[in-house]
Design a protein around this motif. Structure first.
Motif, PDB file in Angstrom:
ATOM      1  N   ARG A   1       6.903   2.541 -14.234  1.00  0.00           N
ATOM      2  CA  ARG A   1       5.886   2.044 -13.112  1.00  0.00           C
ATOM      3  C   ARG A   1       4.954   0.837 -13.712  1.00  0.00           C
ATOM      4  O   ARG A   1       4.672   0.273 -12.730  1.00  0.00           O
ATOM      5  CB  ARG A   1       5.158   3.186 -12.844  1.00  0.00           C
ATOM      6  CG  ARG A   1       6.074   4.198 -11.965  1.00  0.00           C
ATOM      7  CD  ARG A   1       4.952   5.313 -11.418  1.00  0.00           C
ATOM      8  NE  ARG A   1       5.985   6.454 -10.828  1.00  0.00           N
ATOM      9  CZ  ARG A   1       6.308   7.429 -11.348  1.00  0.00           C
ATOM     10  NH1 ARG A   1       5.606   7.791 -12.562  1.00  0.00           N
ATOM     11  NH2 ARG A   1       6.981   8.485 -10.891  1.00  0.00           N
ATOM     12  N   GLU A   2       4.998   0.828 -14.946  1.00  0.00           N
ATOM     13  CA  GLU A   2       4.041  -0.241 -15.441  1.00  0.00           C
ATOM     14  C   GLU A   2       4.427  -1.749 -15.688  1.00  0.00           C
ATOM     15  O   GLU A   2       3.710  -2.535 -15.880  1.00  0.00           O
ATOM     16  CB  GLU A   2       3.316   0.442 -16.756  1.00  0.00           C
ATOM     17  CG  GLU A   2       2.407   1.520 -16.846  1.00  0.00           C
ATOM     18  CD  GLU A   2       2.058   1.878 -18.210  1.00  0.00           C
ATOM     19  OE1 GLU A   2       2.514   1.213 -19.360  1.00  0.00           O
ATOM     20  OE2 GLU A   2       1.464   2.765 -18.316  1.00  0.00           O
ATOM     21  N   LEU A   3       5.923  -1.699 -15.548  1.00  0.00           N
ATOM     22  CA  LEU A   3       6.585  -2.859 -15.922  1.00  0.00           C
ATOM     23  C   LEU A   3       6.446  -3.976 -14.678  1.00  0.00           C
ATOM     24  O   LEU A   3       6.307  -3.617 -13.537  1.00  0.00           O
ATOM     25  CB  LEU A   3       8.072  -2.703 -15.960  1.00  0.00           C
ATOM     26  CG  LEU A   3       8.420  -1.912 -17.006  1.00  0.00           C
ATOM     27  CD1 LEU A   3      10.073  -1.349 -16.754  1.00  0.00           C
ATOM     28  CD2 LEU A   3       8.313  -2.719 -18.521  1.00  0.00           C
ATOM     29  N   PHE A   4       6.437  -5.133 -14.940  1.00  0.00           N
ATOM     30  CA  PHE A   4       6.320  -6.360 -14.060  1.00  0.00           C
ATOM     31  C   PHE A   4       7.171  -6.238 -13.004  1.00  0.00           C
ATOM     32  O   PHE A   4       8.292  -5.929 -13.421  1.00  0.00           O
ATOM     33  CB  PHE A   4       6.104  -7.602 -14.760  1.00  0.00           C
ATOM     34  CG  PHE A   4       6.249  -8.775 -13.913  1.00  0.00           C
ATOM     35  CD1 PHE A   4       5.234  -9.040 -13.169  1.00  0.00           C
ATOM     36  CD2 PHE A   4       7.529  -9.258 -13.762  1.00  0.00           C
ATOM     37  CE1 PHE A   4       5.281 -10.268 -12.406  1.00  0.00           C
ATOM     38  CE2 PHE A   4       7.612 -10.611 -12.954  1.00  0.00           C
ATOM     39  CZ  PHE A   4       6.467 -10.910 -12.282  1.00  0.00           C
ATOM     40  N   ALA A   5       7.079  -6.432 -11.899  1.00  0.00           N
ATOM     41  CA  ALA A   5       7.916  -6.509 -10.593  1.00  0.00           C
ATOM     42  C   ALA A   5       8.339  -5.021 -10.064  1.00  0.00           C
ATOM     43  O   ALA A   5       9.154  -5.036  -9.058  1.00  0.00           O
ATOM     44  CB  ALA A   5       9.159  -7.248 -11.006  1.00  0.00           C
ATOM     45  N   VAL A   6       8.026  -4.135 -10.963  1.00  0.00           N
ATOM     46  CA  VAL A   6       8.461  -2.685 -10.363  1.00  0.00           C
ATOM     47  C   VAL A   6       7.646  -2.364  -9.337  1.00  0.00           C
ATOM     48  O   VAL A   6       6.166  -2.384  -9.514  1.00  0.00           O
ATOM     49  CB  VAL A   6       8.615  -1.634 -11.685  1.00  0.00           C
ATOM     50  CG1 VAL A   6       8.678  -0.225 -11.125  1.00  0.00           C
ATOM     51  CG2 VAL A   6       9.583  -2.029 -12.727  1.00  0.00           C
ATOM     52  N   THR A   7       7.978  -1.789  -8.151  1.00  0.00           N
ATOM     53  CA  THR A   7       7.099  -1.499  -7.095  1.00  0.00           C
ATOM     54  C   THR A   7       7.314   0.101  -6.797  1.00  0.00           C
ATOM     55  O   THR A   7       6.031   0.660  -6.220  1.00  0.00           O
ATOM     56  CB  THR A   7       7.439  -1.892  -5.517  1.00  0.00           C
ATOM     57  OG1 THR A   7       8.796  -1.854  -5.560  1.00  0.00           O
ATOM     58  CG2 THR A   7       7.245  -3.770  -5.942  1.00  0.00           C
TER      59      THR A   7
END
Length: 85
Positions: A63-69
């Motif tokens: 969930r913390e990753l860039f682009a993950v919604t």
């Protein structure tokens, strides 16, 4: 078996970053599929032999990753394919 359903914005680095989330923990997914619809990427990942606490940690990190919604994780029954015991 745990299944992670991940939604993310389409970006060339999204898939490698998701895979790295498992690789950093020495986990090889049992199955992984990806589909793109418009500007959204959906990735489904199945992982065998994962303790519930570790599945929660992985979901939180994804969930913390860039682009993950969005990330949804849930236990599921392991599918047995023809020819497997």
């Amino acid at each position: 078996m745990w299944r992670f359903s991940i939604s993310a914005r389409v970006d060339p680095q999204t898939l490698p970053r998701l895979v790295a989330g498992f690789a950093q923990r020495a986990i090889v997914p049992h199955e992984m599929t990806m589909q793109i619809a418009g500007d959204t990427m959906r990735v489904d990942v199945a992982v065998s032999d994962l303790p519930p606490a570790q599945a929660d940690i992985i979901a939180a990190k994804l969930r913390e990753l860039f682009a993950v919604t969005a990330v949804v994780s849930a236990p599921c029954a392991a599918a047995v394919k023809p020819g497997q015991p």
